[in-house]
Design an enzyme around this catalytic site. Structure first.
Site, PDB file in Angstrom:
ATOM      1  N   LYS A  15       0.828  -1.209   0.000  1.00 26.00           N
ATOM      2  CA  LYS A  15       0.000   0.000   0.000  1.00 26.00           C
ATOM      3  C   LYS A  15       0.865   1.264   0.000  1.00 26.00           C
ATOM      4  CE  LYS A  15      -1.921  -1.212   3.938  1.00 26.00           C
ATOM      5  NZ  LYS A  15      -1.214  -2.485   4.232  1.00 26.00           N
ATOM      6  N   ARG A  90      -9.840   0.407   8.888  1.00 32.29           N
ATOM      7  CA  ARG A  90      -9.425  -0.945   9.263  1.00 32.29           C
ATOM      8  C   ARG A  90     -10.514  -1.694  10.031  1.00 32.29           C
ATOM      9  NH1 ARG A  90      -3.617   0.369   9.180  1.00 32.29           N
ATOM     10  NH2 ARG A  90      -2.347  -1.501   9.418  1.00 32.29           N
ATOM     11  N   ARG A 129      11.654  -5.083   5.248  1.00 30.83           N
ATOM     12  CA  ARG A 129      11.324  -3.689   4.921  1.00 30.83           C
ATOM     13  C   ARG A 129      12.218  -2.702   5.667  1.00 30.83           C
ATOM     14  NH1 ARG A 129       5.191  -1.670   5.365  1.00 30.83           N
ATOM     15  NH2 ARG A 129       5.240  -2.579   7.450  1.00 30.83           N
ATOM     16  N   ARG A 163      11.088  -0.366  11.253  1.00 36.00           N
ATOM     17  CA  ARG A 163      10.025  -0.197  12.251  1.00 36.00           C
ATOM     18  C   ARG A 163      10.138  -1.253  13.341  1.00 36.00           C
ATOM     19  NH1 ARG A 163       4.665   0.248   8.643  1.00 36.00           N
ATOM     20  NH2 ARG A 163       3.881  -0.838  10.477  1.00 36.00           N
ATOM     21  N   ARG A 174      -0.688  -8.842  13.403  1.00 29.79           N
ATOM     22  CA  ARG A 174      -1.236  -7.844  12.478  1.00 29.79           C
ATOM     23  C   ARG A 174      -2.048  -8.513  11.376  1.00 29.79           C
ATOM     24  NH1 ARG A 174       4.307  -5.034  11.445  1.00 29.79           N
ATOM     25  NH2 ARG A 174       3.270  -3.913   9.756  1.00 29.79           N
TER      26      ARG A 174
HETATM   27  P1  ADP Z   1       2.252  -1.815   3.225  1.00 24.15           P
HETATM   28  O1  ADP Z   1       2.245  -0.309   3.184  1.00 24.15           O
HETATM   29  O2  ADP Z   1       1.054  -2.422   2.565  1.00 24.15           O
HETATM   30  O3  ADP Z   1       2.465  -2.351   4.604  1.00 24.15           O
HETATM   31  P2  ADP Z   1       4.829  -1.569   1.800  1.00 24.15           P
HETATM   32  O4  ADP Z   1       4.486  -0.763   0.587  1.00 24.15           O
HETATM   33  O5  ADP Z   1       5.556  -0.895   2.886  1.00 24.15           O
HETATM   34  O6  ADP Z   1       3.497  -2.320   2.359  1.00 24.15           O
HETATM   35  O7  ADP Z   1       5.665  -2.851   1.300  1.00 24.15           O
HETATM   36  C1  ADP Z   1       6.212  -3.779   2.237  1.00 24.15           C
HETATM   37  C2  ADP Z   1       7.616  -4.193   1.774  1.00 24.15           C
HETATM   38  O8  ADP Z   1       7.518  -4.983   0.577  1.00 24.15           O
HETATM   39  C3  ADP Z   1       8.530  -3.018   1.450  1.00 24.15           C
HETATM   40  O9  ADP Z   1       9.852  -3.343   1.860  1.00 24.15           O
HETATM   41  C4  ADP Z   1       8.439  -2.900  -0.085  1.00 24.15           C
HETATM   42  O10 ADP Z   1       9.656  -2.408  -0.637  1.00 24.15           O
HETATM   43  C5  ADP Z   1       8.168  -4.335  -0.519  1.00 24.15           C
HETATM   44  N1  ADP Z   1       7.244  -4.428  -1.656  1.00 24.15           N
HETATM   45  C6  ADP Z   1       6.169  -3.642  -1.925  1.00 24.15           C
HETATM   46  N2  ADP Z   1       5.536  -4.039  -3.062  1.00 24.15           N
HETATM   47  C7  ADP Z   1       6.230  -5.121  -3.513  1.00 24.15           C
HETATM   48  C8  ADP Z   1       6.073  -5.989  -4.661  1.00 24.15           C
HETATM   49  N3  ADP Z   1       5.070  -5.834  -5.535  1.00 24.15           N
HETATM   50  N4  ADP Z   1       6.983  -6.989  -4.781  1.00 24.15           N
HETATM   51  C9  ADP Z   1       7.992  -7.170  -3.875  1.00 24.15           C
HETATM   52  N5  ADP Z   1       8.187  -6.392  -2.798  1.00 24.15           N
HETATM   53  C10 ADP Z   1       7.314  -5.374  -2.607  1.00 24.15           C
HETATM   54  P1  ADP Z   2       1.124  -1.655   7.622  1.00 21.41           P
HETATM   55  O1  ADP Z   2       1.200  -0.726   6.451  1.00 21.41           O
HETATM   56  O2  ADP Z   2       2.348  -2.457   7.787  1.00 21.41           O
HETATM   57  O3  ADP Z   2      -0.142  -2.443   7.637  1.00 21.41           O
HETATM   58  P2  ADP Z   2       0.520   0.680   9.231  1.00 21.41           P
HETATM   59  O4  ADP Z   2       1.672   1.596   9.147  1.00 21.41           O
HETATM   60  O5  ADP Z   2      -0.674   0.986   8.421  1.00 21.41           O
HETATM   61  O6  ADP Z   2       1.067  -0.795   8.951  1.00 21.41           O
HETATM   62  O7  ADP Z   2       0.045   0.550  10.752  1.00 21.41           O
HETATM   63  C1  ADP Z   2       0.962   0.271  11.787  1.00 21.41           C
HETATM   64  C2  ADP Z   2       0.201   0.106  13.098  1.00 21.41           C
HETATM   65  O8  ADP Z   2      -0.465   1.333  13.417  1.00 21.41           O
HETATM   66  C3  ADP Z   2      -0.910  -0.945  13.068  1.00 21.41           C
HETATM   67  O9  ADP Z   2      -0.423  -2.246  13.359  1.00 21.41           O
HETATM   68  C4  ADP Z   2      -1.852  -0.409  14.155  1.00 21.41           C
HETATM   69  O10 ADP Z   2      -1.347  -0.695  15.447  1.00 21.41           O
HETATM   70  C5  ADP Z   2      -1.759   1.095  13.950  1.00 21.41           C
HETATM   71  N1  ADP Z   2      -2.773   1.606  12.998  1.00 21.41           N
HETATM   72  C6  ADP Z   2      -2.532   2.212  11.803  1.00 21.41           C
HETATM   73  N2  ADP Z   2      -3.680   2.573  11.190  1.00 21.41           N
HETATM   74  C7  ADP Z   2      -4.682   2.166  12.016  1.00 21.41           C
HETATM   75  C8  ADP Z   2      -6.096   2.225  11.948  1.00 21.41           C
HETATM   76  N3  ADP Z   2      -6.734   2.752  10.883  1.00 21.41           N
HETATM   77  N4  ADP Z   2      -6.798   1.711  12.992  1.00 21.41           N
HETATM   78  C9  ADP Z   2      -6.190   1.176  14.070  1.00 21.41           C
HETATM   79  N5  ADP Z   2      -4.864   1.073  14.190  1.00 21.41           N
HETATM   80  C10 ADP Z   2      -4.093   1.569  13.180  1.00 21.41           C
END
Ligand code: ADP
Ligand code: ADP
Ligand code: ZN
Length: 218
Positions: A15, A90, A129, A163, A174
């Protein structure tokens, strides 16, 4: 009117990666509640202090807290700026709040884009990541290393960070939270006919192209 979309998918689905690309390619603005919470933790605000332990455990922060943060950030943006909601909503309650936040401001939700991923790949994505400590550009130990080792492609910084919640144990919690509380909100949007599904296991460019085709059909 501005194009507003939700990027939905479990942790590590891509995302943030795709939101950043939409910002630079399409002048959209990413509103990430995760980023807002991390900023609050870093600043040591009362919300940050309260949220930290919950985030470290991989559980969800309360609907009131995240919705309050999101509303403020949405208001800080003009009505004409297209927004990407990343990591919000969420829960079913958050989905309802978002409807109200948008309709009160004369905005509508145009697309919900679900990044479909294989759960087994997520632990790998999350544990590899890291981001630039200066500009926030996202990287991965195997899937996206900087072109020059140890130097950010985007800004040249040599500081990177990981992180605290990006570890194998927390990821399991998660993912379970996603399955139990977030995936069940999809039918709300399915009923409105605004959900598009994208193969999130494809490489990053292919995912971007698929999203592009949804936002700007030929
Ligand atoms: P999210 O915001 O959904 O938690 P991220 O965009 O931070 O996910 O992506 C998680 C990890 O996976 C990052 O280290 C990113 O560089 C990698 N990543 C994202 N998209 C892809 C993909 N299509 N293929 C392989 N690795 C990816
Ligand atoms: P990822 O992209 O890896 O899913 P986020 O950065 O979106 O992680 O979220 C990290 C943490 O922040 C979550 O595990 C949760 O604890 C909190 N968080 C983020 N967005 C929300 C939300 N909309 N509602 C509740 N908790 C949230
Ligand atoms: Zn950088």
């Amino acid at each position: 009117m501005a194009l507003d979309i939700i990027l939905l998918g479990p942790p590590g689905a891509g995302k943030g990666t795709q939101a950043t690309r939409l910002e630079s390619d399409h002048g959209m603005v990413q509103l990430s509640t995760g980023d807002m919470l991390r900023a609050a933790v870093k600043a040591g605000t009362p919300i940050g202090v309260q949220a930290q332990a919950v985030m470290d455990a991989g559980e969800l922060v309360s609907d009131d807290i995240v919705s309050g943060l999101l509303g403020e950030k949405l208001d800080a943006r003009g009505p004409d700026v297209p927004v990407i909601f990343d990591g919000y909503p969420r829960t079913a309650t958050q989905a309802q709040v978002l409807d109200t936040l948008l309709s009160d401001r004369g905005r509508t939700l145009d697309h919900v884009i679900e990044l479909e991923v294989d759960e087994d790949a997520l632990v790998d994505r999350i544990t590899g990541r890291f981001t630039c400590g200066s500009c926030g550009e996202g990287y991965h130990d195997r899937y996206k290393l900087p072109a020059v080792d140890g130097v950010c492609d985007k800004c040249g910084s040599k500081e990177f960070k990981r992180r605290p919640d990006d570890n194998a144990e927390t990821v399991r919690t998660r993912m379970a939270e996603y399955r139990a509380k977030t995936a069940p909100i999809l039918p709300i949007y399915d009923a409105r006919g605004i959900v598009s599904r994208v193969d999130g296991m494809a490489d990053m460019n292919a995912v971007s192209q698929a999203i592009e085709a949804i936002l700007h059909p030929a």
